[in-house]
Design a protein around this motif. Structure first.
Motif, mmCIF file in Angstrom:
data_model
loop_
_atom_site.group_PDB
_atom_site.id
_atom_site.type_symbol
_atom_site.label_atom_id
_atom_site.label_comp_id
_atom_site.label_asym_id
_atom_site.label_seq_id
_atom_site.Cartn_x
_atom_site.Cartn_y
_atom_site.Cartn_z
ATOM 1 N N LYS A 150 0.834 -1.207 0.000
ATOM 2 C CA LYS A 150 0.000 0.000 0.000
ATOM 3 C C LYS A 150 0.870 1.259 0.000
ATOM 4 O O LYS A 150 0.579 2.235 -0.700
ATOM 5 C CB LYS A 150 -0.925 0.010 1.220
ATOM 6 C CG LYS A 150 -1.945 -1.112 1.263
ATOM 7 C CD LYS A 150 -3.150 -0.812 0.395
ATOM 8 C CE LYS A 150 -4.241 -1.834 0.636
ATOM 9 N NZ LYS A 150 -5.459 -1.583 -0.144
ATOM 10 N N THR A 171 -7.305 1.150 2.686
ATOM 11 C CA THR A 171 -6.938 0.353 3.865
ATOM 12 C C THR A 171 -7.531 -1.055 3.826
ATOM 13 O O THR A 171 -7.416 -1.797 4.806
ATOM 14 C CB THR A 171 -7.406 1.058 5.152
ATOM 15 O OG1 THR A 171 -8.840 1.199 5.117
ATOM 16 C CG2 THR A 171 -6.771 2.435 5.293
ATOM 17 N N ALA A 179 -3.735 -0.088 8.946
ATOM 18 C CA ALA A 179 -4.743 0.743 8.291
ATOM 19 C C ALA A 179 -4.686 2.175 8.818
ATOM 20 O O ALA A 179 -4.808 3.141 8.058
ATOM 21 C CB ALA A 179 -6.133 0.156 8.519
ATOM 22 N N SER A 183 -3.870 5.677 6.778
ATOM 23 C CA SER A 183 -4.719 6.868 6.889
ATOM 24 C C SER A 183 -3.893 8.094 7.268
ATOM 25 O O SER A 183 -4.103 9.193 6.733
ATOM 26 C CB SER A 183 -5.823 6.628 7.926
ATOM 27 O OG SER A 183 -6.658 5.558 7.534
ATOM 28 N N CYS A 206 -10.698 5.098 8.853
ATOM 29 C CA CYS A 206 -10.075 5.853 7.760
ATOM 30 C C CYS A 206 -10.914 7.075 7.414
ATOM 31 O O CYS A 206 -10.392 8.185 7.230
ATOM 32 C CB CYS A 206 -9.910 4.955 6.536
ATOM 33 S SG CYS A 206 -9.225 5.786 5.082
#
Length: 257
Positions: A150, A171, A179, A183, A206
């Motif tokens: 990511k 996420t 996650a 964010s 998020c």
């Protein structure tokens, strides 16, 4: 003088056969705003974004980016607009056969073929530094964790210095801590690069951390919009259902206030 919105969607309709997905969506996004779009699966969140950048053809409606209605552009004109937009896909969308360096180099050369090797290296290192992963520069995607993929995907997104970034479930598939880190990175990118963002997510943490404003889509229409706090305090049972699971974790250490 009132500033024009950087994104303006008016009466967007899109159907697939008899399945009417979008039934007249209208929204605007101001420069520098982070807009979160929520909705159940199949509600049309991703369809709206794909229409906005010409990946899907709208059945009806006006779709303006940077003051230009993209529904009236030819392929070459549309690509000029796309060069100013970054995408962070749900699965990372890295090329498995390329190292991190090669993935980022490929993206840069695709958007700006005039760069020297020195400039390319400098921009790669800057992008990786922004996501805290300089040490992964020569790793292959198979050597990266989900969270690292990511981050690299975000580095590849910001390396072209986009004015607008579309995040598709940034996420998804990550544990709670990772996650939250993604964010925080989204917020960091917005602050550093002054981007405007639309964030499609099911992740209410998020949404809370990243969204200046939140839109909920239901049955192909915008059902309600407001700040996280405004929607969290809504008396509407359907709206409240989005916040129920999140509130179960509200007392957990590290949960964003």
């Amino acid at each position: 003088m009132k500033e024009e919105p950087i994104i303006n969607i008016k009466n967007l309709y899109k159907a697939f056969g008899k399945n009417k997905v979008l039934k007249g969506i209208s929204l605007t996004v101001k420069k520098g705003e982070d807009l979160v779009i929520l909705g159940r699966s199949g509600s049309g969140k991703s369809v709206a974004i794909k229409c906005l950048v010409g990946l899907l053809k709208a059945d009806k409606g006006k779709l303006e980016i940077f003051g230009t209605d993209i529904t009236k552009l030819n392929y070459k004109q549309l690509n000029k607009i796309r060069l100013r937009i970054g995408f962070m896909f749900q699965n990372g969308a890295l090329y498995d056969s390329m190292s991190v360096r090669e993935n980022l180099t490929f993206t840069l050369k695709h958007h700006a073929d005039h760069l020297t090797e020195e400039n390319i290296e400098k921009q790669i290192l800057e992008a990786l530094d922004s996501v805290g992963l300089i040490e992964a520069i020569d790793k292959m995607p198979s050597e990266l964790s989900g969270g690292m993929i990511k981050r690299i995907s975000l580095a590849r997104t910001i390396i072209i210095k986009p004015e607008i970034i579309f995040y598709d479930e940034p996420t998804a598939g990550l544990d709670t801590i990772t996650a939250q880190e993604i964010s925080e990175l989204i917020l960091s990118v917005q602050k550093k690069y002054k981007t405007t963002s639309i964030i499609i997510t099911h992740d209410m943490i998020c949404a809370k951390m990243t969204g200046n404003r939140i839109i909920l889509i239901k049955d192909g229409l915008i059902y309600v919009q407001g700040t996280y706090k405004e929607l969290e305090n809504s008396s509407d049972q359907w709206v409240k259902s989005f916040f129920f699971a999140t509130n179960q974790y509200a007392a957990a250490p590290g949960f964003p206030a």
